[in-house]
Design a protein around this motif. Structure first.
Motif, short mmCIF file in Angstrom:
data_model
loop_
_atom_site.label_atom_id
_atom_site.label_comp_id
_atom_site.label_asym_id
_atom_site.label_seq_id
_atom_site.Cartn_x
_atom_site.Cartn_y
_atom_site.Cartn_z
N SER A 65 21.84 5.68 24.38
CA SER A 65 20.82 4.66 24.20
C SER A 65 19.71 4.78 25.24
O SER A 65 18.52 4.74 24.91
N GLN B 105 15.87 5.81 24.43
CA GLN B 105 14.83 4.86 24.82
C GLN B 105 13.81 5.53 25.74
O GLN B 105 12.61 5.35 25.59
N ASP C 85 9.88 5.92 25.00
CA ASP C 85 8.94 5.37 25.98
C ASP C 85 8.00 6.45 26.51
O ASP C 85 6.87 6.17 26.90
N GLU D 231 15.56 3.67 11.75
CA GLU D 231 15.52 2.36 12.40
C GLU D 231 16.92 1.79 12.57
O GLU D 231 17.25 1.19 13.59
N ASN E 298 18.58 0.72 16.05
CA ASN E 298 19.11 -0.63 16.25
C ASN E 298 20.56 -0.60 16.70
O ASN E 298 20.96 -1.39 17.56
N GLY F 182 20.74 -0.03 20.21
CA GLY F 182 20.07 -1.03 21.04
C GLY F 182 18.73 -0.55 21.57
O GLY F 182 18.22 -1.05 22.57
N THR G 244 14.72 -0.11 21.39
CA THR G 244 13.59 -0.85 20.83
C THR G 244 12.31 -0.03 20.95
O THR G 244 12.15 0.74 21.88
N ILE G 245 11.45 -0.21 19.97
CA ILE G 245 10.12 0.40 20.02
C ILE G 245 9.18 -0.70 20.49
O ILE G 245 9.06 -1.74 19.83
N PRO G 246 8.54 -0.50 21.63
CA PRO G 246 7.72 -1.58 22.20
C PRO G 246 6.51 -1.89 21.32
O PRO G 246 5.93 -1.01 20.69
N ASP G 247 6.17 -3.18 21.27
CA ASP G 247 4.96 -3.60 20.57
C ASP G 247 3.73 -3.16 21.35
O ASP G 247 3.78 -2.99 22.56
#
Length: 106
Positions: A10, A14, A18, A27, A31, A34, A36-39
């Motif tokens: 994870s 990530q 990033d 997706e 998920n 854990g 996440t794709i940042p907004d």
């Protein structure tokens, strides 16, 4: 899968996301890890700075992004926010201002 292995995977995935690396995870897979794709968050000042860095007017910037000049004006005035792919494109322009130079060359 052991928790320690899942955590290591994870964190690695990530970090890849990033850092801007492309991954082929779905997706659902992200998920489950854990990840996440940042907004993308851009302020009105940042949008204006991106345009000014390119040294173009609002109408030319609108043409480059394939949006209306009214949209550019409203984004810079804080009346609206860019959405979808345009938001991501603006983020890319912030990081690499010359990625659309080919659209300016006739």
């Amino acid at each position: 899968m052991r928790d320690s292995i899942k955590k290591a995977i994870s964190e690695t995935v990530q970090d890849l996301i990033d850092s801007g690396f492309t991954t082929s995870f779905t997706e659902k897979e992200l998920n489950s890890l854990g990840v996440t794709i940042p907004d993308v968050h851009l302020t009105t000042c940042q949008i204006k700075e991106i345009r000014e860095t390119l040294n173009v007017s609002q109408p030319v910037f609108a043409k480059l992004l394939n949006v209306s000049p009214s949209s550019i004006r409203q984004w810079e005035q804080g009346k609206r926010q860019p959405t979808g792919a345009t938001r991501v494109l603006l983020e890319l322009l912030k990081q690499s201002p010359h990625i659309l130079d080919y659209r300016l060359n006739a």
